[in-house]
Every structure is written in structure tokens, then in C-alpha cells.
Motif scaffolding. Structure first.
Motif, PDB file in Angstrom:
ATOM      1  N   GLY A  57      -7.110   5.883  -2.577  1.00 42.90           N
ATOM      2  CA  GLY A  57      -6.276   6.146  -3.739  1.00 42.90           C
ATOM      3  C   GLY A  57      -7.078   6.064  -5.020  1.00 42.90           C
ATOM      4  N   LEU A  58      -6.781   6.886  -6.006  1.00 40.77           N
ATOM      5  CA  LEU A  58      -7.463   6.915  -7.305  1.00 40.77           C
ATOM      6  C   LEU A  58      -6.462   6.573  -8.396  1.00 40.77           C
ATOM      7  CD1 LEU A  58      -9.945   7.610  -9.080  1.00 40.77           C
ATOM      8  CD2 LEU A  58      -9.110   9.986  -9.116  1.00 40.77           C
ATOM      9  N   ASN A  59      -6.808   5.591  -9.217  1.00 37.11           N
ATOM     10  CA  ASN A  59      -5.953   5.183 -10.336  1.00 37.11           C
ATOM     11  C   ASN A  59      -6.717   5.312 -11.642  1.00 37.11           C
ATOM     12  OD1 ASN A  59      -3.783   4.311  -8.634  1.00 37.11           O
ATOM     13  ND2 ASN A  59      -4.984   2.467  -8.154  1.00 37.11           N
ATOM     14  N   VAL A  60      -6.170   5.947 -12.628  1.00 34.94           N
ATOM     15  CA  VAL A  60      -6.763   6.059 -13.975  1.00 34.94           C
ATOM     16  C   VAL A  60      -5.696   5.700 -14.996  1.00 34.94           C
ATOM     17  CG1 VAL A  60      -8.464   7.809 -13.319  1.00 34.94           C
ATOM     18  CG2 VAL A  60      -6.190   8.516 -14.074  1.00 34.94           C
ATOM     19  N   ASN A  80      -9.688   3.191 -18.173  1.00 33.08           N
ATOM     20  CA  ASN A  80     -10.064   2.474 -16.958  1.00 33.08           C
ATOM     21  C   ASN A  80      -9.706   3.327 -15.742  1.00 33.08           C
ATOM     22  OD1 ASN A  80      -7.175   1.663 -16.220  1.00 33.08           O
ATOM     23  ND2 ASN A  80      -7.411   0.727 -18.262  1.00 33.08           N
ATOM     24  N   GLY A  81     -10.440   3.116 -14.713  1.00 27.10           N
ATOM     25  CA  GLY A  81     -10.191   3.859 -13.479  1.00 27.10           C
ATOM     26  C   GLY A  81     -10.610   3.022 -12.276  1.00 27.10           C
ATOM     27  N   ALA A  82      -9.942   3.283 -11.160  1.00 29.35           N
ATOM     28  CA  ALA A  82     -10.257   2.539  -9.931  1.00 29.35           C
ATOM     29  C   ALA A  82     -10.080   3.465  -8.737  1.00 29.35           C
ATOM     30  CB  ALA A  82      -9.363   1.316  -9.807  1.00 29.35           C
ATOM     31  N   TYR A  83     -10.931   3.315  -7.779  1.00 29.92           N
ATOM     32  CA  TYR A  83     -10.844   4.095  -6.542  1.00 29.92           C
ATOM     33  C   TYR A  83     -10.859   3.105  -5.379  1.00 29.92           C
ATOM     34  CZ  TYR A  83     -11.858   7.401  -2.819  1.00 29.92           C
ATOM     35  OH  TYR A  83     -11.811   8.151  -1.659  1.00 29.92           O
ATOM     36  N   ASN A  84      -9.793   3.164  -4.553  1.00 34.06           N
ATOM     37  CA  ASN A  84      -9.641   2.252  -3.431  1.00 34.06           C
ATOM     38  C   ASN A  84      -9.760   3.014  -2.118  1.00 34.06           C
ATOM     39  OD1 ASN A  84      -8.992  -0.088  -5.045  1.00 34.06           O
ATOM     40  ND2 ASN A  84      -6.998   0.879  -5.427  1.00 34.06           N
ATOM     41  N   LEU A  85     -10.464   2.468  -1.176  1.00 36.41           N
ATOM     42  CA  LEU A  85     -10.638   3.062   0.144  1.00 36.41           C
ATOM     43  C   LEU A  85     -10.438   1.964   1.191  1.00 36.41           C
ATOM     44  CD1 LEU A  85     -11.494   5.405   2.000  1.00 36.41           C
ATOM     45  CD2 LEU A  85     -13.868   4.624   1.704  1.00 36.41           C
ATOM     46  N   ASN A  86      -9.415   2.188   2.075  1.00 30.87           N
ATOM     47  CA  ASN A  86      -9.116   1.236   3.142  1.00 30.87           C
ATOM     48  C   ASN A  86      -9.426   1.858   4.497  1.00 30.87           C
ATOM     49  OD1 ASN A  86      -8.080  -0.759   1.391  1.00 30.87           O
ATOM     50  ND2 ASN A  86      -6.121   0.350   1.264  1.00 30.87           N
ATOM     51  N   TYR A  87     -10.050   1.108   5.341  1.00 28.93           N
ATOM     52  CA  TYR A  87     -10.435   1.593   6.669  1.00 28.93           C
ATOM     53  C   TYR A  87     -10.274   0.438   7.655  1.00 28.93           C
ATOM     54  CZ  TYR A  87     -13.258   3.630  10.407  1.00 28.93           C
ATOM     55  OH  TYR A  87     -13.692   4.132  11.617  1.00 28.93           O
ATOM     56  N   GLN A  88      -9.490   0.686   8.769  1.00 29.25           N
ATOM     57  CA  GLN A  88      -9.294  -0.383   9.739  1.00 29.25           C
ATOM     58  C   GLN A  88      -9.114   0.204  11.147  1.00 29.25           C
ATOM     59  OE1 GLN A  88      -5.764  -2.432   8.481  1.00 29.25           O
ATOM     60  NE2 GLN A  88      -4.382  -0.973   9.475  1.00 29.25           N
ATOM     61  N   ASN A  89      -9.535  -0.561  12.117  1.00 26.83           N
ATOM     62  CA  ASN A  89      -9.360  -0.188  13.529  1.00 26.83           C
ATOM     63  C   ASN A  89      -7.953  -0.590  14.017  1.00 26.83           C
ATOM     64  OD1 ASN A  89     -11.984   0.835  13.879  1.00 26.83           O
ATOM     65  ND2 ASN A  89     -12.785  -1.247  14.130  1.00 26.83           N
ATOM     66  N   ASN A  90      -7.303   0.293  14.757  1.00 23.55           N
ATOM     67  CA  ASN A  90      -5.969  -0.010  15.311  1.00 23.55           C
ATOM     68  C   ASN A  90      -6.098  -0.684  16.680  1.00 23.55           C
ATOM     69  OD1 ASN A  90      -4.720   1.191  13.076  1.00 23.55           O
ATOM     70  ND2 ASN A  90      -4.844   3.232  14.030  1.00 23.55           N
ATOM     71  N   ASP A  91      -4.981  -1.340  17.075  1.00 20.04           N
ATOM     72  CA  ASP A  91      -5.019  -1.986  18.406  1.00 20.04           C
ATOM     73  C   ASP A  91      -4.913  -0.911  19.505  1.00 20.04           C
ATOM     74  OD1 ASP A  91      -2.351  -1.244  18.572  1.00 20.04           O
ATOM     75  OD2 ASP A  91      -1.656  -3.180  17.823  1.00 20.04           O
ATOM     76  N   GLN A  92      -5.072  -1.343  20.732  1.00 20.53           N
ATOM     77  CA  GLN A  92      -5.125  -0.408  21.870  1.00 20.53           C
ATOM     78  C   GLN A  92      -3.803   0.305  22.114  1.00 20.53           C
ATOM     79  OE1 GLN A  92      -6.510  -2.702  25.182  1.00 20.53           O
ATOM     80  NE2 GLN A  92      -8.624  -2.876  24.376  1.00 20.53           N
TER      81      GLN A  92
END
Length: 336
Positions: free
Chosen positions: A207-210, A184-196
Motif C-alpha cells: 500500500g502507498l500513502n501520501v 510525507n509518504g509511506a510505502y508498506n509491503l507485507n509478505y507471509q507464508n500461509n499454513d498448509q
């Protein structure tokens, strides 16, 4: 995020299931072939029944021509005073009787052709049927036919394939609790805007998990044992059905062969009768034309010859029908 799971090892269960599916496909093809051969068998029976009726039709046509000639001669004899009115009437009655018989046979031919058309999906009934019947098994032995039947019979092939499928069920049941390994394998990608207030406008993380996972059931509450026993019982039952069918087909083949050989003997005897009755009819006709035989004796000689010819061809047609049945047992019937 995205994830994937792949079965690396299942103790051969997937391979067994694929092989079983292929065997199931072959079983379906055998069932279709059996249906096709059954259809061809029924069509062949009708075809040779038509040939038998056509021969009798032609025979009766010849008989009518002979009877009409007899009427003509009877009228001439009556006109010249060498024959009575009764002779003329008897000859006319025989023409009428032959005509009725011809009409009856013609109706049978039309009905048989209609039945054959229903099987072959055709509409035209104005076709001719070859009355030349060729026999193919006169020089064969029942032992050779039985050997061919064991290899080619569709029912036996189907039952053998069914046994093979149940063997697969046994093998699959034996692997119910066998170990399996999954990747099994998983690839996670997080993207967020920061406050001012943040020095960065946005942040991103990935992150990549296998990994590998193994599974092995040690305790299943007796499920595996039950499935194995059920598969064994089904296979034993299928083998019994196969053996019973083999014995049944052997008996059927021997019965057909004995009937076939008896018909060949009947053909030989009727062939002798044809020669005898033909010679007798020629003599009686000559005497009748010379006024030395009565119309009753002439008619009887004519009927004897017609019956001998009809009985010979009927025996030949029946022998061919037995051959068709034998071909069906041997799995040799085909529209090709």
C-alpha cells in the motif's frame, strides 16, 4: 515499509539560515585576513627596524675607516715630531669607541633578524636588507586616506559583517511561529507464508500513502517576542561597537598622519644639516691634516656629520613605519 518526509514550505527560514551561514563563512575569512595582516604588520616593523640599524652600521664602518686614517696620520706626525703622543692616544680611543658602537649595532641587527625569522618561519639570518626606503604617502591627504580606510579596514569589515549576522538573527526570530508545510509518504509491503490448509502457499499485500501536513503555532508563551527583543538588543550593541570603532580609527589615523608629517619636516631639516655638517667636516679635516685643527675639533666635526646622516635616515625609517601603520589601518598589508 519505507517512509519519507520533506519540508515544502517554512516561511523562508531555511533560506535565511543558509544566508546566515554564508555570512558566517565570510566573517571567518575576514578574521583570518586580519590575522594575516597583523603578522605582516609586525614583520614589516621588524624589517624597517633592521634597515635602520643596517644604515647606522654602514655609517659606523665609514667612521671607523676615517678614525683609522686619523690614527695613521697622528703616528706619522708623532714620528716626525710635529704631533704629540696625546693625539695618537685620542685617535686610538676613538677607533675603539667606534668599534664598540659597531659591535653593539651588529648585535641589534642579529637580534632583529632572529625576531623576524620567528615570524616568517625561516632560519637563515645571513641575508641583506635594502636600506633604500621609498615613501609613498608624501603627496596624499588625510581625507583621502580616511575614505580608503572606511572601505578597506579589516576591523570595520568584521564589525559590519557581525551587524549583518545579527540582522539575520532578527529576521529568523520573527519567523519562529510562521506556518510550515510538510509532504510525507509511506510505502508498506507485507509478505507471509500461509499454513498448509490454505489453498495459497503465501500472501502478499502492499500500500502507498501520501499526504500533506501544515503546522502553525498561534501561542508560544512569548518565546517569539523574547527572541526578537534579544536579537534587537544584540544588533543595537553591535552597531554601537561599529560606530565607536569608526571614531577610534579616525582619531588613530589623524594621530599617525600628524606624526608622519612631522617626520617629513624633520627629514627636510636633517637633510640641510647633512649638507652643512659635510661641508664643515671637509674644511676641518683639511685644516687638521695641515696641523691647524686639534683632534678634538676633528672628532666633533666627524660626530656632527655622522649624527646628521643618522638622524636623517632614522627620521625616514620612522616615517616609513608610520606608513606601515597607515597601510594596516587601510587594510592594504599582504604577503602577496
Amino acid at each position: 515499509s519505507a517512509s519519507a518526509n520533506y519540508l515544502l514550505y517554512d516561511s523562508g527560514q531555511r533560506k535565511l539560515q543558509n544566508e546566515k551561514n554564508e555570512a558566517n563563512l565570510e566573517l571567518t575569512e575576514l578574521q583570518v585576513e586580519n590575522l594575516s595582516q597583523t603578522l605582516f604588520f609586525n614583520a614589516s616593523q621588524l624589517y624597517y627596524s633592521i634597515a635602520q640599524a643596517m644604515f647606522n652600521f654602514n655609517l659606523l664602518q665609514s667612521a671607523i675607516e676615517e678614525s683609522k686614517e686619523r690614527v695613521r696620520r697622528a703616528k706619522i706626525n708623532f714620528d716626525f715630531g710635529s704631533g704629540g703622543k696625546v693625539e695618537v692616544l685620542n685617535a686610538q680611543v676613538d677607533v675603539s669607541r667606534d668599534s664598540l658602537n659597531l659591535l653593539s649595532v651588529y648585535t641589534d641587527i642579529e637580534n632583529l633578524k632572529w625576531q623576524l625569522n620567528q615570524l616568517t618561519l625561516r632560519e637563515d639570518i645571513n641575508y641583506k636588507v635594502d636600506t633604500t626606503i621609498v615613501l609613498t604617502y608624501e603627496m596624499f591627504s588625510v581625507a583621502a586616506l580616511e575614505e580608503e580606510m572606511m572601505l578597506g579596514n579589516i576591523e570595520l569589515k568584521t564589525l559590519r559583517r557581525n551587524v549583518e549576522l545579527l540582522v539575520y538573527d532578527e529576521r529568523i526570530a520573527s519567523k519562529i511561529n510562521s506556518p510550515t508545510i510538510n509532504a510525507n509518504g509511506a510505502y508498506n509491503l507485507n509478505y507471509q507464508n500461509n499454513d498448509q490448509k490454505s489453498q495459497l502457499d503465501f500472501s502478499r499485500g502492499s500500500g502507498l500513502n501520501v499526504g500533506l501536513a501544515a503546522n502553525w503555532n498561534f501561542v508560544d508563551g512569548g518565546q517569539k517576542r523574547v527572541q526578537e527583543q534579544l536579537a534587537q538588543v544584540n544588533k543595537n550593541s553591535a552597531e554601537i561597537d561599529l560606530n565607536n570603532k569608526i571614531n577610534e580609527l579616525k582619531i588613530q589615523l589623524n594621530r599617525l598622519w600628524n606624526n608622519y608629517k612631522n617626520n617629513l619636516l624633520t627629514m627636510r631639516l636633517e637633510s640641510q644639516n647633512i649638507n652643512t655638517t659635510a661641508v664643515n667636516f671637509e674644511r676641518v679635516r683639511e685644516l687638521f691634516n695641515n696641523g691647524q685643527q686639534s683632534s678634538i675639533e676633528f672628532r666633533q666635526a666627524q660626530l656632527n656629520m655622522i649624527n646628521a646622516q643618522s638622524q636623517y635616515f632614522n627620521a625616514r625609517a620612522i616615517a616609513k613605519l608610520y606608513e606601515v601603520e597607515i597601510d594596516f589601518l587601510l587594510g592594504k598589508l599582504s604577503f602577496d
